[in-house]
Write a protein that holds these residues in place. Structure first.
Motif, short mmCIF file in Angstrom:
data_model
loop_
_atom_site.label_atom_id
_atom_site.label_comp_id
_atom_site.label_asym_id
_atom_site.label_seq_id
_atom_site.Cartn_x
_atom_site.Cartn_y
_atom_site.Cartn_z
N ARG A 1 -9.94 1.92 1.00
CA ARG A 1 -11.35 1.92 0.87
C ARG A 1 -12.06 1.52 -0.35
O ARG A 1 -13.00 0.91 -0.37
N ASN A 2 -11.07 1.41 -1.55
CA ASN A 2 -11.76 0.96 -2.75
C ASN A 2 -11.73 -0.56 -2.73
O ASN A 2 -12.52 -1.24 -3.30
N VAL A 3 -10.73 -1.18 -2.11
CA VAL A 3 -10.73 -2.70 -1.79
C VAL A 3 -11.63 -3.09 -1.08
O VAL A 3 -12.24 -4.20 -1.11
N LEU A 4 -12.06 -2.61 0.16
CA LEU A 4 -12.77 -3.07 1.44
C LEU A 4 -14.20 -2.64 1.27
O LEU A 4 -15.00 -3.25 2.14
N SER A 5 -14.46 -1.32 0.73
CA SER A 5 -15.75 -0.74 1.28
C SER A 5 -17.06 -1.37 0.54
O SER A 5 -18.08 -1.54 1.37
N SER A 6 -16.80 -2.34 -0.28
CA SER A 6 -17.82 -2.91 -0.86
C SER A 6 -18.16 -4.14 -0.28
O SER A 6 -19.31 -4.75 -0.26
N ALA A 7 -17.10 -4.66 0.48
CA ALA A 7 -17.47 -6.03 1.47
C ALA A 7 -17.84 -5.79 2.99
O ALA A 7 -18.22 -6.54 3.52
N LEU A 8 -17.19 -4.74 3.50
CA LEU A 8 -17.12 -4.41 4.86
C LEU A 8 -17.72 -3.28 5.33
O LEU A 8 -17.76 -2.16 4.64
N PRO A 9 -18.35 -3.00 6.45
CA PRO A 9 -18.80 -1.87 7.01
C PRO A 9 -17.78 -0.79 7.28
O PRO A 9 -16.69 -1.02 7.45
N LEU A 10 -18.37 0.54 7.38
CA LEU A 10 -17.58 1.53 7.48
C LEU A 10 -16.71 1.30 8.88
O LEU A 10 -15.42 1.86 8.75
N ALA A 11 -17.33 1.13 9.91
CA ALA A 11 -16.49 0.88 10.97
C ALA A 11 -15.48 -0.07 11.12
O ALA A 11 -14.61 0.10 11.84
N ILE A 12 -15.39 -1.04 10.10
CA ILE A 12 -14.19 -1.80 10.15
C ILE A 12 -13.17 -1.17 9.10
O ILE A 12 -11.95 -1.42 8.99
N VAL A 13 -13.85 -0.72 7.91
CA VAL A 13 -12.99 -0.18 6.71
C VAL A 13 -12.16 0.88 7.34
O VAL A 13 -10.73 1.11 7.09
N VAL A 14 -12.59 1.93 8.11
CA VAL A 14 -11.68 2.86 8.44
C VAL A 14 -10.54 2.62 9.46
O VAL A 14 -9.43 2.79 9.16
N PRO A 15 -10.96 1.83 10.66
CA PRO A 15 -9.47 1.25 11.32
C PRO A 15 -8.68 0.68 10.41
O PRO A 15 -7.30 0.63 10.69
N ALA A 16 -9.35 -0.29 9.54
CA ALA A 16 -8.15 -1.15 8.81
C ALA A 16 -7.45 0.04 7.77
O ALA A 16 -6.15 -0.08 7.89
N ALA A 17 -8.02 0.86 7.28
CA ALA A 17 -7.29 1.88 6.56
C ALA A 17 -6.14 2.61 7.50
O ALA A 17 -4.98 3.01 6.80
N LEU A 18 -6.71 3.09 8.51
CA LEU A 18 -5.57 3.75 9.29
C LEU A 18 -4.40 2.72 9.83
O LEU A 18 -3.10 3.11 9.73
N ALA A 19 -4.61 1.50 10.16
CA ALA A 19 -3.68 0.64 10.38
C ALA A 19 -2.61 0.25 9.25
O ALA A 19 -1.65 0.34 9.47
N ALA A 20 -3.37 0.30 8.13
CA ALA A 20 -2.43 0.09 6.79
C ALA A 20 -1.53 1.46 6.32
O ALA A 20 -0.25 1.23 6.14
N ALA A 21 -2.25 2.59 6.82
CA ALA A 21 -1.22 3.67 6.56
C ALA A 21 -0.13 3.84 7.47
O ALA A 21 1.05 4.23 7.15
N LEU A 22 -0.54 3.15 8.86
CA LEU A 22 0.94 3.19 9.81
C LEU A 22 1.87 1.91 9.25
O LEU A 22 3.14 2.33 9.46
N LEU A 23 1.40 1.11 8.80
CA LEU A 23 2.10 -0.16 8.28
C LEU A 23 3.05 0.39 7.15
O LEU A 23 4.23 0.27 7.28
N ILE A 24 2.40 1.04 6.19
CA ILE A 24 3.13 1.28 5.01
C ILE A 24 4.05 2.58 5.33
O ILE A 24 5.34 2.48 4.92
N ALA A 25 3.74 3.44 6.38
CA ALA A 25 4.73 4.39 6.84
C ALA A 25 5.75 3.84 7.29
O ALA A 25 7.00 4.47 7.44
N TRP A 26 5.64 2.95 8.19
CA TRP A 26 6.57 2.31 8.94
C TRP A 26 7.81 1.70 8.05
O TRP A 26 8.87 1.72 8.09
N ILE A 27 7.28 0.88 6.97
CA ILE A 27 7.91 0.23 5.95
C ILE A 27 8.58 1.23 5.21
O ILE A 27 10.02 1.02 4.82
N SER A 28 8.15 2.25 4.92
CA SER A 28 8.72 3.39 4.11
C SER A 28 9.76 4.04 4.79
O SER A 28 10.88 4.17 4.37
#
Length: 351
Positions: free
Chosen positions: A286-313
């Protein structure tokens, strides 16, 4: 002893619960989503986690011989599964909380708070649920002993039932990080977990499949449907959560089509890391993307990142840490015992 069947649908149930926790925190990360949220979903998802934990411990260990070595192996296995990645999550939150002006949600400030969490006495964010889980593992050998010979150790069963009754009459009071406040979920989960092998697929009717598919989702929204319930963590929701786990474990074709599906099982595999890390990952996104992208893109991107980091963890922290600690434990044990028993494959996959 015949190895226990791996119940694939329980992986999916765990994945559903983890996804529900992530969903429940979207408005915490993105406050503008608050009008679209359903209240109480996160708490009910954790309730399912607790009942599922009790179920699996009883299902996997309830009819196995108990001994000092078996108990020690159990405790090492559970500790190595939970604590290393939990410790990393604590340190990640502590680091993010220490950044000036960052205003991380659910922060951990100061050495005292960090130490509290390391010692499993902390309650920040999602970390509050780990202490009662660990406390249940410490209690489970007593439950295991009762299951090993219910006639001989009936006093243990009576004592546990009596304590649960008194605890319920007191409204399961106490801090959320203490097992007594969530005891009903673990004990009722363990009760149905012990019943599972005795059912022998007898619950195979269409009613079982429909209830197994719908009851978990009904539980998730129950706080929203019944906001005036006396105790959200009382006996009634504990019974519902335990029943849902038992029904899903029957793996009827109707419910298994959802809970045993590959995407749900994947979510279940990475569920603990997803549970621990979704808040910091989504906050950073949110902190990285919210100033440049609309919420409709930031939320799915954040969810995808959470899944990716969880898999890496899961691949880089959870699994290697568990294997290393358990392997080292068995190497030490092999010096004293000629034939140390490995952890059953069903347990490695299921818990």
């Amino acid at each position: 002893m015949q190895e226990k069947k791996h119940i694939a649908s329980l992986d999916g149930l765990r994945g559903m619960a983890a996804a529900a926790v992530v969903f429940s925190h979207l408005d915490l990360i993105f406050p503008s989503l608050a009008p679209f949220m359903i209240t109480g979903v996160g708490g009910r998802a954790v309730a399912i986690f607790f009942a599922l934990s009790g179920f699996l411990m009883a299902y996997l260990y309830g009819d196995r011989p108990i001994s000092r070595k078996a108990v020690a192996d159990f405790l090492v296995s559970r500790f190595s599964r939970i604590y290393p990645v939990y410790l990393v999550a604590v340190l990640v939150v502590a680091v993010l909380s220490s950044i000036p002006g960052f205003d991380f949600i659910n922060p951990i400030h100061g050495s005292k708070e960090i130490l509290r969490h390391i010692l499993l006495f902390g309650s920040t964010g999602v970390l509050w649920s780990v202490p009662p889980e660990i406390q249940f593992y410490l209690l489970f050998p007593l439950i295991w002993l009762f299951f090993s010979n219910t006639r001989r150790y009936q006093a243990i069963g009576v004592l546990l039932a009596g304590f649960l009754a008194v605890d319920a009459l007191d409204g399961f009071s106490g801090p959320g990080i203490l097992l007594v406040s969530k005891l009903a979920f673990f004990l009722l989960g363990a009760t149905v977990g012990r019943l599972q092998p005795l059912l022998n697929d007898r619950l195979d009717g269409i009613t079982t499949g429909i209830l197994a598919l719908t009851l978990p989702f009904f539980i998730l929204i129950s706080n929203h449907l019944f906001p005036n319930a006396d105790n959200a963590w009382g006996l009634a929701p504990a019974f519902a959560a335990a029943l849902a786990v038992l029904l899903v474990a029957q793996e009827h074709r109707i419910s298994a089509a959802v809970f045993a599906a590959a995407p749900m099982r994947f979510l279940g595999k990475i569920s603990f890391s997803l549970y621990l890390f979704h808040e910091p990952v989504m906050f950073l996104m949110r902190n990285v993307l919210s100033s440049a992208l609309p919420l409709a893109i930031v939320v799915p991107a954040a969810l995808a990142a959470a899944l990716l980091i969880a898999w890496i963890s899961y691949e880089c922290i959870e699994t290697p840490a568990r294997r290393a600690l358990v392997s080292r434990w068995h190497e030490r044990g092999s010096k004293a015992l000629a034939n140390p028993q490995p952890i059953p494959a069903a347990e490695r996959r299921q818990v």
